[in-house]
Design a protein around this motif. Structure first.
Motif, PDB file in Angstrom:
ATOM      1  N   ARG A  88       0.834  -1.202   0.000  1.00 50.37           N
ATOM      2  CA  ARG A  88       0.000   0.000   0.000  1.00 50.37           C
ATOM      3  C   ARG A  88       0.869   1.253   0.000  1.00 50.37           C
ATOM      4  N   CYS A  89       0.480   2.206  -0.856  1.00 49.42           N
ATOM      5  CA  CYS A  89       1.118   3.523  -0.810  1.00 49.42           C
ATOM      6  C   CYS A  89       0.217   4.530  -0.107  1.00 49.42           C
ATOM      7  N   SER A  90      -1.027   4.127   0.128  1.00 54.75           N
ATOM      8  CA  SER A  90      -1.976   4.943   0.882  1.00 54.75           C
ATOM      9  C   SER A  90      -3.122   4.029   1.304  1.00 54.75           C
ATOM     10  N   SER A  91      -4.098   4.587   1.978  1.00 52.69           N
ATOM     11  CA  SER A  91      -5.246   3.773   2.397  1.00 52.69           C
ATOM     12  C   SER A  91      -6.119   3.381   1.206  1.00 52.69           C
ATOM     13  N   ASP A 113       5.807  13.106  -3.215  1.00 54.68           N
ATOM     14  CA  ASP A 113       4.721  12.309  -2.646  1.00 54.68           C
ATOM     15  C   ASP A 113       3.870  11.643  -3.725  1.00 54.68           C
ATOM     16  N   SER A 172      -0.813   8.938  -5.339  1.00 60.00           N
ATOM     17  CA  SER A 172      -0.242   9.667  -4.210  1.00 60.00           C
ATOM     18  C   SER A 172       0.247   8.700  -3.140  1.00 60.00           C
ATOM     19  N   ILE A 173       1.357   9.060  -2.496  1.00 59.43           N
ATOM     20  CA  ILE A 173       1.870   8.319  -1.343  1.00 59.43           C
ATOM     21  C   ILE A 173       1.493   9.100  -0.095  1.00 59.43           C
ATOM     22  N   SER A 174       0.804   8.453   0.820  1.00 59.52           N
ATOM     23  CA  SER A 174       0.440   9.147   2.046  1.00 59.52           C
ATOM     24  C   SER A 174       1.631   9.194   2.992  1.00 59.52           C
ATOM     25  N   ARG A 175       1.659  10.192   3.844  1.00 61.94           N
ATOM     26  CA  ARG A 175       2.785  10.335   4.770  1.00 61.94           C
ATOM     27  C   ARG A 175       2.935   9.126   5.696  1.00 61.94           C
ATOM     28  N   ARG A 184       2.292   6.066   5.149  1.00 58.72           N
ATOM     29  CA  ARG A 184       2.708   4.868   4.404  1.00 58.72           C
ATOM     30  C   ARG A 184       4.054   5.041   3.698  1.00 58.72           C
ATOM     31  N   ARG A 185       4.582   6.249   3.657  1.00 60.75           N
ATOM     32  CA  ARG A 185       5.725   6.564   2.808  1.00 60.75           C
ATOM     33  C   ARG A 185       6.963   5.721   3.130  1.00 60.75           C
TER      34      ARG A 185
END
Length: 237
Positions: free
Chosen positions: A188-191, A206, A216-219, A221-222
């Motif tokens: 996962r790169c984000s939810s 990001d 987008s990559i969430s903070r 999950r980064r």
């Protein structure tokens, strides 16, 4: 059967590379390969097909730099593993721009060559996946190879599975698919997004390019995502 390609303009270095591959094969009974060898970059680019597993690129060839060759190869093939052959360590840093797996210093020494090749083979084995998903769509059932999926997203309680340009919708949860696909190198790169690391072309800030889409990559999950990507690519980011 591994397909290996070599770009090297120096005859002595090319013969040494061939001899080292043969020696490695004599020491590893399960190592089988076919070799395409090129002395100039234009011939390589003209004949290149997206079926190469491992590409050894000489940085300095007369007609084009190995780095430029790598960029052109990457435009067509995001999966081939690239190892630079160079006498200048500075190119190791530049190699990350084309997701180079590693570099080997000239003059070639067998111990270094064989250890890098062993590491490359482990990573190629690590990449392979025969996991399939049985998707339940509104039109019935569908079996899809995990290797063909670029990424999966959740939108308005629908799961959307991206297979090339096709989008397959089904009911379900991203968490359930994440558990099924963990061994196939999905992270996962984000939810909202579950990404096949095989198809990550570039990370910039990001955002990341997956197939032809920008996600987008969430903070939160980064760090986990970049660590997983670095391990998959065989380098560090």
């Amino acid at each position: 059967m591994l397909k290996i390609c070599v770009l090297e303009d120096e005859a002595a270095q090319m013969e040494r590379m061939k001899a080292y591959l043969q020696k490695f094969q004599s020491e590893h009974a399960d190592f089988e390969y076919v070799l395409d060898a090129y002395k100039n970059a234009f011939d390589l680019l003209e004949h290149y097909k997206r079926d190469v597993d491992l590409l050894f690129l000489d940085i300095r060839v007369p007609d084009m730099s190995g780095m430029e060759v790598a960029h052109r190869i990457r435009e067509a093939d995001q999966n081939v593993m690239i190892i630079f052959v160079t006498n200048l360590t500075q190119y190791a840093i530049e190699g990350y721009s084309v997701n180079a797996f590693d570099y080997i210093l000239k003059p070639l020494a067998y111990n270094s060559f064989s250890s890098k090749l062993e590491r490359a083979l482990r990573m190629l084995s690590y990449r392979s996946s025969d996991i399939t998903l049985d998707l339940r769509t509104r039109d019935g059932g569908r079996r899809v190879s995990a290797d063909s999926i670029t990424y999966i997203e959740i939108s308005n309680h629908d799961i959307i599975v991206h297979v090339g340009a096709e989008q397959i919708r089904q009911w379900g949860t991203l968490s359930k698919l994440e558990a099924q696909l963990r061994e196939a190198h999905f992270v996962r790169c984000s939810s909202s997004y579950l990404v096949n690391l095989k198809y990550v072309h570039k990370v910039r800030g990001d955002q990341l390019l997956v197939g032809g889409d920008t996600l987008s990559i969430s903070r939160p999950r980064r760090k986990e995502f970049l660590n997983a990507l670095a391990q998959y690519k065989g380098g560090s980011h």
